[in-house]
Design an enzyme around this catalytic site. Structure first.
Site, PDB file in Angstrom:
ATOM      1  CG  ASP A 102      -2.267   0.787   0.933  1.00 51.10           C
ATOM      2  OD1 ASP A 102      -3.101   0.698   1.649  1.00 51.10           O
ATOM      3  OD2 ASP A 102      -1.942   1.609   0.212  1.00 51.10           O
TER       4      ASP A 102
HETATM    5  C1  GLC Z   1      -4.155   4.331  -0.192  1.00 45.67           C
HETATM    6  C2  GLC Z   1      -5.189   3.280   0.033  1.00 45.67           C
HETATM    7  C3  GLC Z   1      -5.075   2.379  -1.168  1.00 45.67           C
HETATM    8  C4  GLC Z   1      -4.827   3.049  -2.482  1.00 45.67           C
HETATM    9  C5  GLC Z   1      -3.340   3.606  -2.316  1.00 45.67           C
HETATM   10  C6  GLC Z   1      -3.094   4.598  -3.495  1.00 45.67           C
HETATM   11  O1  GLC Z   1      -3.690   4.985   1.026  1.00 45.67           O
HETATM   12  O2  GLC Z   1      -4.996   2.345   1.535  1.00 45.67           O
HETATM   13  O3  GLC Z   1      -6.226   1.507  -1.066  1.00 45.67           O
HETATM   14  O4  GLC Z   1      -5.005   1.913  -3.489  1.00 45.67           O
HETATM   15  O5  GLC Z   1      -3.216   4.455  -1.227  1.00 45.67           O
HETATM   16  O6  GLC Z   1      -3.907   5.525  -3.745  1.00 45.67           O
END
Ligand code: GLC
Length: 741
Positions: free
Chosen positions: A263
């Protein structure tokens, strides 16, 4: 022959051979692993490390020298996010990056229709393909453990079997476009409060029975090409580099051959990232939402620090090749997939799909005296009340926020549907959130209203007294502290004094209908004071039309709840056991234990005998259905055999409709505590008035099993079992006793 001629002939021969032999890694007819091995053999160590981490906010490099393209990712599970700047969260300012906003995944789950899930994956996959994306950062399948979780709207409910059945078609259809799913957030990311520094303690049985099945199905049945590690910790290791979650379970037990993507900002340590299964690092130095260092990519954990360890022998080439090989496999399946078509964006088909998904997911919770559907009485006076009737919901909520090409709002949809039939008036009723911007995407709405709550209610009540029907459209929204990433709600109840508005309307007009727009259960102290309640989800671009389709009866609602609505927060297992959201340790980590174990959702309500406000699997129709007797092809089952249950279902009403028949299994006598019953089958059956169909379910011992942590295996204990055919978790229609020998 002169030497010159000989040399020329030789040179031509070599050239002929080289052009005739496409390098193996470019040969799409060659086995994938052979292509990977060939590419690795041609890459330098630095090139292998370079493809393991981002080079911008949403893309990672390829190997330009070898013609291996970079990899482009994009949020999110409900539509393809607008373009952001190379190195920033804010908008790139493009004018060709609007999209269709599809309904939130809670709505998809509420359809209980795997065909609708395939339609969803196909449609969003075409949009991602057209926008040049190789990886779509979704779908999310974290289990609905607490109604306060800010991101439940992005997920598929409280039951592992329903979530498992509904995620597989989405992943398969999405990937059929040559766009990878990135199933998230793996794992145990079941609330948002302190998401970066919460450690989950959980017993293995609960982990394997409740929180892993949907991810396992996405990998083993859906064939997911990538998985996103979650922010939180499990066994005190961050999930983006967690040895047990990634090496042992995902790649070991499940045989996952894709890439684990962090993430954004989920990686925290080079040695752990190397050893514990992370393959592709994104978003480091950011909170995943709106901040972060610029051009820091060489300082990422799987960047220069990794190169240093490879150079000084602290890291081995075999692990590097495994990581780089997984990323190459992802690139070959997507960016270098020459069989891809060109996708499509904002097409009529995609809008039709969004509307159909919404129509199949909306849940009719209550309909006393059949006050719905609205009659088509000429001159009828309808009053619509509530901020959610006029507020755009496609902007906000975190990374799933979208720049929708259009969003039909509930008031607009209702007005369009009743044109020529009724007069439709509007009253605000309450003022909640007047902002309308997320990472630079703005709604363009000005919802400001300086009137007091009393003035707003007085206006609504006055108008309600003169209306034939009142439709209150309220609920939650995508603001932090409601249905939004990185935050949880503080309470189960509705915000902004909506309960007072609803009570006042109900007193002023007995035909007050409540439409709850939310991704979560909410408290309804007025539940017996209104004749009809509709759960309407975040429905995206076609939301207003779907709501109008159901309210007017153009569509017969067929959705059923994918999660329980408790009467009180304390009725929910996670809150009754008291450990949410965890206890702050000296090291700054919130430690949380899932004390309720496998008793999540209806499993808790059943076993603790707590009546829900509305049960898992509950949903009404404008027609009625009768269930016959549940029978089976046998009364005894061998461990390696199957048993087929049958139940006739009849449409006893006057209009066509669809009924979701649910099969639960109960193991009343077991060596371990088991939930009273567990969902092990469902089918959405469409019936004309008077029509009867027999629904069948064939199950084997796996449907009777629990996970035995001592032997790390699934166990079905011989003895008495009960099958239950239900219309909802609290609506048992017929049962059948049988024995496992
Ligand atoms: C965010 C989310 C994730 C997302 C990523 C990119 O913090 O937790 O679901 O795809 O970052 O935006």
């Amino acid at each position: 022959m002169k030497i010159r001629n000989i040399l020329t002939a030789a040179a031509l021969a070599v050239f002929a051979v080289s052009t005739a032999e496409t390098p193996l890694y470019l040969d799409e007819n060659a086995p994938l692993d052979a292509r990977v091995a060939d590419a690795l053999s041609r890459m330098t160590t630095a090139e292998k490390v370079a493809i393991l981490h981002a080079q911008s906010k949403f893309c990672s490099p390829g190997v330009a020298r070898l013609g291996i393209p970079e990899l482009w990712t994009s949020d999110g599970p409900h539509g393809v996010r607008a373009e952001v700047k190379w190195d920033e969260w804010d908008q790139a300012g493009w004018t060709n990056d609007s999209c269709v906003a599809f309904p939130a995944l809670t709505c998809l789950a509420a359809s209980w229709n795997p065909e609708i899930s395939a339609l969803y994956g196909q449609s969003i996959g075409e949009e991602a393909l057209y926008r040049g994306k190789d990886v779509l950062l979704g779908p999310g399948v974290n289990i609905y453990r607490t109604p306060l979780n800010g991101r439940n709207f992005e997920y598929m409910g409280e039951d592992p079997y329903l979530a498992s059945r509904m995620v597989v078609p989405y992943v398969r259809a999405l990937q059929s476009n040559g766009v990878a799913a990135c199933v998230k957030h793996y794992a145990l990311n079941n609330h948002e409060a302190n998401r970066h520094n919460t450690n989950i303690n959980i017993d293995d049985r609960t982990l394997y029975e409740i929180y892993l099945p949907a991810f396992k199905a996405a990998v083993q049945e859906g064939g997911a090409w990538s998985i996103m590690g979650a922010y939180n910790l499990y066994r005190n290791e961050h999930n983006c580099h967690n040895s047990r979650m990634l090496n042992d379970i995902l790649k070991g037990e499940w045989g996952f051959d894709g890439a684990v993507i962090s993430d954004w900002g989920g990686a925290h340590d080079t040695d752990q990232a190397i050893a514990n299964g992370l393959d592709l690092e994104f978003g480091t130095w950011t909170n995943g939402l709106n901040n972060g260092r610029t051009s820091a990519y060489d300082t990422y954990f799987l960047a220069d620090p990794y190169l240093e360890r490879l150079a000084d022998g602290r890291a081995d080439m075999a692990t590097l090749d495994d990581k780089a090989g997984r990323v190459l496999r992802l690139i070959f399946r997507t960016a270098m997939n020459s069989h891809k078509s060109f996708g499509s964006l904002c097409s009529d088909e995609h809008y039709a799909a969004a509307r159909r998904i919404g129509n199949e997911g909306i849940v009719l919770l209550r309909n006393e005296n059949n006050v719905l559907p609205l009659p088509a009485t000429p001159g009828m006076r309808v009053l619509v009340v509530g901020e959610n009737a006029i507020k755009m919901m496609t902007v906000g909520g975190g990374s799933s926020s979208l720049k929708a090409q259009r969003e039909i709002l509930p008031l607009d949809g209702i007005r369009a549907a009743l044109t020529g039939i009724a007069t439709v008036d509007y009253a605000r009723g309450y003022v909640g959130d007047v902002t309308g911007e997320y990472n630079g995407v703005t709604t363009g709405q000005d919802l400001t209203d300086s009137r007091s709550a009393a003035e707003l209610i007085a206006e609504a009540v006055e108008k309600a007294r003169n209306a034939d029907y009142v439709i209150f459209v309220g609920g939650l929204n995508k603001l932090s502290g409601q249905d939004a990433e990185d935050t949880d709600r503080a309470e189960l109840g509705l915000p902004y004094g909506q309960d007072d508005v609803i009570e006042a309307l109900a007193q002023a007009n007995p035909r007050t209908i409540v439409v709850n727009v939310s991704g979560n259960a909410v408290a309804m102290p007025w539940v017996d004071k209104v004749p009809a309640i509709v759960q309407a989800w975040y429905l995206g671009s076609e939301g207003g039309n779907s709501i109008a389709d159901v309210l007017t009866g153009r569509v017969n609602p067929s959705g059923k709840l994918p999660f329980t609505f408790p009467v009180h927060l304390a009725d929910n297992g996670a809150h009754a056991m008291g450990d949410y959201p965890g206890t702050l340790r000296d090291d700054g980590i919130y430690d949380q234990t899932y004390r309720e174990g496998v008793l999540v959702g209806y499993r808790w309500h059943d076993t603790r005998d707590i009546a829900p406000l509305f049960a898992f699997g509950h949903g009404l129709s404008y027609t009625t259905f009768a269930y016959g007797e549940l029978t089976a092809d046998r009364s005894e089952l061998n461990a390696d055999g199957t048993i087929t249950f049958s139940i006739p279902v009849t449409n006893t009403g006057s209009r066509a409709g669809a009924e979701i028949v649910q099969l639960y299994i109960s193991d009343p006598v077991a060596s371990v505590m088991r939930p009273e019953k567990e969902l092990k089958g469902f089918e959405k059956v469409y019936l004309e008035p008077g029509e009867t169909k027999t629904v069948t379910f064939t199950v084997g011992a796996d449907a009777l099993s629990f996970f035995d942590a001592d032997t790390h295996s699934w166990k079905a204990e011989p003895g008495a079992f009960k099958a239950l055919a239900c219309a909802a978790a609290d609506d048992i229609r017929s049962t059948y006793d049988f024995t496992l020998r």
